[in-house]
Design a protein around this motif. Structure first.
Motif, PDB file in Angstrom:
ATOM      1  N   LYS A   1      -1.036  -1.937  -2.954  1.00  0.00           N
ATOM      2  CA  LYS A   1      -1.157  -3.389  -3.055  1.00  0.00           C
ATOM      3  C   LYS A   1       0.029  -4.079  -2.392  1.00  0.00           C
ATOM      4  CE  LYS A   1      -3.587  -3.238  -7.526  1.00  0.00           C
ATOM      5  NZ  LYS A   1      -3.532  -3.664  -8.950  1.00  0.00           N
TER       6      LYS A   1
ATOM      7  N   ASP B   1      -6.592 -15.174  -1.794  1.00  0.00           N
ATOM      8  CA  ASP B   1      -5.722 -16.016  -0.969  1.00  0.00           C
ATOM      9  C   ASP B   1      -5.701 -17.390  -1.616  1.00  0.00           C
ATOM     10  OD1 ASP B   1      -4.367 -17.489   0.901  1.00  0.00           O
ATOM     11  OD2 ASP B   1      -5.518 -16.773   2.634  1.00  0.00           O
TER      12      ASP B   1
ATOM     13  N   LEU C   1      -3.751  -5.687   8.010  1.00  0.00           N
ATOM     14  CA  LEU C   1      -5.140  -5.322   7.732  1.00  0.00           C
ATOM     15  C   LEU C   1      -5.695  -4.403   8.811  1.00  0.00           C
ATOM     16  CD1 LEU C   1      -6.769  -8.641   6.452  1.00  0.00           C
ATOM     17  CD2 LEU C   1      -5.969  -6.697   5.105  1.00  0.00           C
TER      18      LEU C   1
ATOM     19  N   LYS D   1      -8.148  -5.048   2.809  1.00  0.00           N
ATOM     20  CA  LYS D   1      -8.874  -6.297   2.610  1.00  0.00           C
ATOM     21  C   LYS D   1      -7.983  -7.293   1.881  1.00  0.00           C
ATOM     22  CE  LYS D   1     -10.908  -5.194  -1.906  1.00  0.00           C
ATOM     23  NZ  LYS D   1     -12.162  -5.062  -2.676  1.00  0.00           N
ATOM     24  N   VAL D   2      -8.285  -8.568   2.062  1.00  0.00           N
ATOM     25  CA  VAL D   2      -7.639  -9.616   1.291  1.00  0.00           C
ATOM     26  C   VAL D   2      -8.393  -9.745  -0.027  1.00  0.00           C
ATOM     27  CG1 VAL D   2      -7.149 -12.087   1.136  1.00  0.00           C
ATOM     28  CG2 VAL D   2      -6.731 -10.868   3.272  1.00  0.00           C
TER      29      VAL D   2
ATOM     30  N   ILE E   1      -3.262  -8.314  -0.959  1.00  0.00           N
ATOM     31  CA  ILE E   1      -3.919  -7.360  -0.069  1.00  0.00           C
ATOM     32  C   ILE E   1      -4.062  -6.032  -0.800  1.00  0.00           C
ATOM     33  CG2 ILE E   1      -3.647  -6.025   2.068  1.00  0.00           C
ATOM     34  CD1 ILE E   1      -2.085  -8.387   3.225  1.00  0.00           C
ATOM     35  N   GLU E   2      -5.188  -5.362  -0.587  1.00  0.00           N
ATOM     36  CA  GLU E   2      -5.404  -4.030  -1.131  1.00  0.00           C
ATOM     37  C   GLU E   2      -5.831  -3.096  -0.007  1.00  0.00           C
ATOM     38  OE1 GLU E   2      -8.301  -4.395  -4.203  1.00  0.00           O
ATOM     39  OE2 GLU E   2      -6.995  -5.589  -5.517  1.00  0.00           O
ATOM     40  N   SER E   3      -5.302  -1.879  -0.013  1.00  0.00           N
ATOM     41  CA  SER E   3      -5.641  -0.886   1.008  1.00  0.00           C
ATOM     42  C   SER E   3      -5.355   0.500   0.462  1.00  0.00           C
ATOM     43  CB  SER E   3      -4.839  -1.124   2.292  1.00  0.00           C
ATOM     44  OG  SER E   3      -3.495  -0.678   2.135  1.00  0.00           O
TER      45      SER E   3
ATOM     46  N   VAL F   1      -0.652 -10.769   7.951  1.00  0.00           N
ATOM     47  CA  VAL F   1      -1.867 -10.300   7.273  1.00  0.00           C
ATOM     48  C   VAL F   1      -2.821  -9.657   8.275  1.00  0.00           C
ATOM     49  CG1 VAL F   1      -3.931 -11.037   6.014  1.00  0.00           C
ATOM     50  CG2 VAL F   1      -1.684 -11.931   5.366  1.00  0.00           C
TER      51      VAL F   1
END
Length: 294
Positions: free
Chosen positions: A224, A197, A187, A193-194, A218-220, A183
């Motif tokens: 996903k 969790d 990141l 970002k988380v 996680i999203e970026s 993670v």
């Protein structure tokens, strides 16, 4: 309002604030619609896979080409299947598949290959296949802590894909020993970002009703990722799927899948406000399907 570092860490663990990587490296991602799952099937199964996958989700395939997509000699059919729920890069190798190809789960488009490799190394990834040219750009394969292989790619001519109606989940299984390292590294690389969790997610999601496990989302800019942190005691087919696809109506999607030659391995069940199921498409590709629970 600024929180002390220790308080931030506690609140993040509780899910009260998003965990965001702080890093000065450039943002080298392009968009989630360029996150493609890499699917390898036997040449005889290519057309059957395309027909079943598009019948289930909609969309269409690009024209099939035969090319060398590895840095050493090989030959494969190659095509891109674009659907409203995500994109697949489909390969039907006519020759033995050179190592380590076939172990990478996804392809991520980057704005600059050299910058992306530098950022991946700085984030703690191994570059297991150094950058090499392909017919339309450059590629490399990187490995994250926990043994997760991903391909990054760059196109000579900038592509333009429509944004998907829903963003698929890249489903990553890692051990408790390496989950935090994975993670942290991803990141830093993705500037993501988380989103959540949950240390006590329902074990029914991994075929172990009555147990719990840790699930990190996680999203970026890359899309996903669902990180499934397990002890590896996984009943089939859990751990074999690479991607989870969000559909509007799960029963409808499962009906289309079965009618087009796919097999429902795990029938629909509810967890975490979702209806979920597991499907195997012609050629052996296993996918998770989910929809918002009614």
């Amino acid at each position: 309002m600024r929180f002390p570092v220790i308080v931030c860490a506690v609140l993040a663990a509780m899910g009260s604030i998003p965990v965001v990587a702080r890093d000065a490296s450039p943002l080298i991602g392009v968009g989630s619609q360029y996150d493609t799952t890499h699917v390898y099937v036997a040449p005889d199964d290519v057309d059957k896979f395309v027909a079943s996958f598009t019948a289930t989700f909609g969309g269409q395939s690009t024209k099939q080409v035969v090319a060398t997509v590895t840095p050493t000699p090989s030959s494969t059919t190659s095509q891109l299947i674009q659907t409203p729920v995500g994109t697949v890069s489909l390969f039907g190798f006519k020759t033995p598949i050179p190592y380590p190809f076939g172990t990478e789960r996804t392809g991520y488009l980057v704005t600059d290959m050299d910058a992306a490799i530098k950022a991946a190394r700085a984030a703690g990834a191994d570059v297991v296949v150094t950058a090499f040219p392909d017919p339309i750009g450059r590629d490399a394969v990187i490995q994250w802590p926990g043994g997760v292989n991903m391909q990054i790619y760059w196109h000579t001519t900038k592509p333009s894909y429509a944004v998907s109606q829903t963003v698929p989940d890249n489903r990553v299984y890692v051990s408790p020993d390496r989950a935090d390292a994975f993670v942290k590294s991803f990141l830093r690389f993705s500037h993501g970002k988380v989103a959540s969790d949950n240390p006590h997610a329902s074990g029914v999601e991994i075929g172990r009703a009555g147990d719990t496990y840790r699930r990190i989302r996680i999203e970026s800019v890359f899309g996903k990722i669902t990180v499934l942190v397990t002890d590896g005691h996984l009943p089939y087919p859990y751990g074999r799927e690479m991607t989870g696809y969000e559909v509007a109506n799960l029963a409808d999607a499962l009906g289309k899948a079965k009618a087009s030659g796919a097999t429902v391995l795990i029938d629909a069940f509810n967890s975490d406000h979702r209806e979920m199921a597991m499907v195997q498409f012609p050629g052996g590709y296993v996918a998770e399907l989910h929809a918002a629970a009614k």
